[in-house]
Write a protein that holds these residues in place. Structure first.
Motif, mmCIF file in Angstrom:
data_model
loop_
_atom_site.group_PDB
_atom_site.id
_atom_site.type_symbol
_atom_site.label_atom_id
_atom_site.label_comp_id
_atom_site.label_asym_id
_atom_site.label_seq_id
_atom_site.Cartn_x
_atom_site.Cartn_y
_atom_site.Cartn_z
ATOM 1 N N SER A 10 0.859 -1.170 0.000
ATOM 2 C CA SER A 10 0.000 0.000 0.000
ATOM 3 C C SER A 10 0.897 1.222 0.000
ATOM 4 N N PHE A 11 0.300 2.388 -0.034
ATOM 5 C CA PHE A 11 1.090 3.619 -0.053
ATOM 6 C C PHE A 11 1.997 3.705 1.162
ATOM 7 N N SER A 12 1.476 3.333 2.336
ATOM 8 C CA SER A 12 2.279 3.407 3.552
ATOM 9 C C SER A 12 3.168 2.185 3.740
ATOM 10 N N GLY A 13 2.889 1.104 3.006
ATOM 11 C CA GLY A 13 3.713 -0.094 3.115
ATOM 12 C C GLY A 13 3.645 -0.723 4.485
ATOM 13 N N ASP A 14 2.441 -0.920 4.995
ATOM 14 C CA ASP A 14 2.284 -1.512 6.315
ATOM 15 C C ASP A 14 2.717 -2.972 6.334
ATOM 16 N N LEU A 15 2.849 -3.492 7.556
ATOM 17 C CA LEU A 15 3.346 -4.838 7.780
ATOM 18 C C LEU A 15 2.471 -5.509 8.837
ATOM 19 N N THR A 16 2.202 -6.788 8.650
ATOM 20 C CA THR A 16 1.508 -7.584 9.652
ATOM 21 C C THR A 16 2.451 -8.692 10.092
ATOM 22 N N VAL A 17 2.610 -8.836 11.410
ATOM 23 C CA VAL A 17 3.495 -9.855 11.967
ATOM 24 C C VAL A 17 2.692 -10.706 12.944
ATOM 25 N N SER A 18 2.719 -12.016 12.744
ATOM 26 C CA SER A 18 2.058 -12.968 13.640
ATOM 27 C C SER A 18 3.102 -13.940 14.150
ATOM 28 N N VAL A 19 3.084 -14.161 15.470
ATOM 29 C CA VAL A 19 4.035 -15.104 16.060
ATOM 30 C C VAL A 19 3.291 -16.158 16.865
ATOM 31 N N ILE A 20 3.876 -17.343 16.904
ATOM 32 C CA ILE A 20 3.426 -18.402 17.804
ATOM 33 C C ILE A 20 4.519 -18.533 18.846
ATOM 34 N N LEU A 21 4.143 -18.321 20.092
ATOM 35 C CA LEU A 21 5.109 -18.361 21.184
ATOM 36 C C LEU A 21 5.236 -19.771 21.738
ATOM 37 N N LYS A 22 6.439 -20.112 22.130
ATOM 38 C CA LYS A 22 6.686 -21.398 22.767
ATOM 39 C C LYS A 22 5.962 -21.434 24.106
ATOM 40 N N SER A 23 5.531 -22.616 24.500
ATOM 41 C CA SER A 23 4.718 -22.754 25.719
ATOM 42 C C SER A 23 5.458 -22.292 26.975
ATOM 43 N N ASP A 24 6.779 -22.369 26.992
ATOM 44 C CA ASP A 24 7.501 -21.987 28.205
ATOM 45 C C ASP A 24 7.583 -20.473 28.420
ATOM 46 N N VAL A 25 7.181 -19.653 27.439
ATOM 47 C CA VAL A 25 7.163 -18.200 27.646
ATOM 48 C C VAL A 25 5.753 -17.656 27.836
ATOM 49 N N VAL A 26 4.758 -18.522 27.657
ATOM 50 C CA VAL A 26 3.364 -18.116 27.865
ATOM 51 C C VAL A 26 3.035 -18.280 29.338
ATOM 52 N N GLN A 27 2.460 -17.250 29.920
ATOM 53 C CA GLN A 27 2.116 -17.260 31.338
ATOM 54 C C GLN A 27 0.683 -17.755 31.537
ATOM 55 N N PRO A 28 0.348 -18.119 32.784
ATOM 56 C CA PRO A 28 -1.032 -18.548 33.062
ATOM 57 C C PRO A 28 -2.033 -17.491 32.585
ATOM 58 N N GLY A 29 -3.151 -17.955 32.102
ATOM 59 C CA GLY A 29 -4.176 -17.053 31.582
ATOM 60 C C GLY A 29 -3.871 -16.610 30.164
ATOM 61 N N TYR A 30 -2.936 -17.301 29.517
ATOM 62 C CA TYR A 30 -2.539 -16.988 28.145
ATOM 63 C C TYR A 30 -2.126 -15.518 28.006
ATOM 64 N N THR A 31 -1.185 -15.125 28.844
ATOM 65 C CA THR A 31 -0.620 -13.787 28.780
ATOM 66 C C THR A 31 0.881 -13.910 28.514
ATOM 67 N N VAL A 32 1.490 -12.800 28.249
ATOM 68 C CA VAL A 32 2.929 -12.743 28.014
ATOM 69 C C VAL A 32 3.483 -11.576 28.833
ATOM 70 N N SER A 33 4.708 -11.736 29.309
ATOM 71 C CA SER A 33 5.316 -10.679 30.120
ATOM 72 C C SER A 33 6.002 -9.652 29.229
ATOM 73 N N ALA A 34 6.219 -8.474 29.795
ATOM 74 C CA ALA A 34 6.959 -7.426 29.092
ATOM 75 C C ALA A 34 8.393 -7.877 28.837
ATOM 76 N N ARG A 35 8.930 -8.692 29.746
ATOM 77 C CA ARG A 35 10.293 -9.198 29.590
ATOM 78 C C ARG A 35 10.421 -10.065 28.330
ATOM 79 N N THR A 36 9.367 -10.785 27.990
ATOM 80 C CA THR A 36 9.346 -11.601 26.774
ATOM 81 C C THR A 36 8.959 -10.767 25.556
ATOM 82 N N LEU A 37 7.898 -9.977 25.697
ATOM 83 C CA LEU A 37 7.356 -9.240 24.559
ATOM 84 C C LEU A 37 8.267 -8.096 24.099
ATOM 85 N N GLY A 38 8.925 -7.418 25.031
ATOM 86 C CA GLY A 38 9.766 -6.270 24.680
ATOM 87 C C GLY A 38 10.834 -6.586 23.639
#
Length: 151
Positions: A60-88
């Motif tokens: 497109s004119f702005s050249g946007d990007l979509t990024v999808s990741v599948i996280l390994k189970s050992d970095v996913v926290q209870p309640g299907y959340t992720v920490s800032a330490r992992t996501l950052g």
């Protein structure tokens, strides 16, 4: 032939030569999708807890990007959340890749290995980008990408 017609013809020829030259230069480098594929590979190989990644360059004119990741189970926290330490660090790689690609924005999605979407709300809040949360995704605009590139 009048001077005006000569100048007009010369300008037309010069414009055509520049267009051909610029078009040839753009064909030498990787395409937007090829660079997006390289970004996905970087995410998978960086040791950041990303099992797999897919990046799609939106032509497109702005050249946007979509990024999808599948996280390994050992970095996913209870309640299907992720920490800032992992996501950052993951978002840092995405932001630096987006800067190299000169895209206007990034839509970022994360899920766990079973296909359940990961909540990024707490991590985004901890990272100072809570306003980027859009349901189960992040909308990363230029200013947010600049901030995250330093992560």
């Amino acid at each position: 032939m009048t001077n005006t017609v000569k100048r007009s013809a010369a300008l037309t020829v010069a414009t055509l030569v520049c267009a051909i030259a610029l078009g040839g230069c753009s064909m030498d480098g990787p395409t937007g999708q090829e660079r997006a594929d390289e970004l996905a590979s970087q995410l998978e190989d960086a040791g950041l807890g990303v099992k797999s990644a897919e990046a799609t360059y939106l032509s497109s004119f702005s050249g946007d990007l979509t990024v999808s990741v599948i996280l390994k189970s050992d970095v996913v926290q209870p309640g299907y959340t992720v920490s800032a330490r992992t996501l950052g660090p993951i978002l840092g790689v995405v932001a630096r890749g987006a800067a190299d690609m000169q895209v206007g924005g990034v839509g970022f999605y994360a899920e766990e290995e079973g296909g359940i979407a990961i909540s990024m709300m707490t991590a985004a809040d901890d990272l100072g980008i809570a306003q980027a949360v859009d349901g189960r995704s992040l909308t990363l605009t230029g200013e947010r990408l600049d901030f995250l590139a330093k992560q």
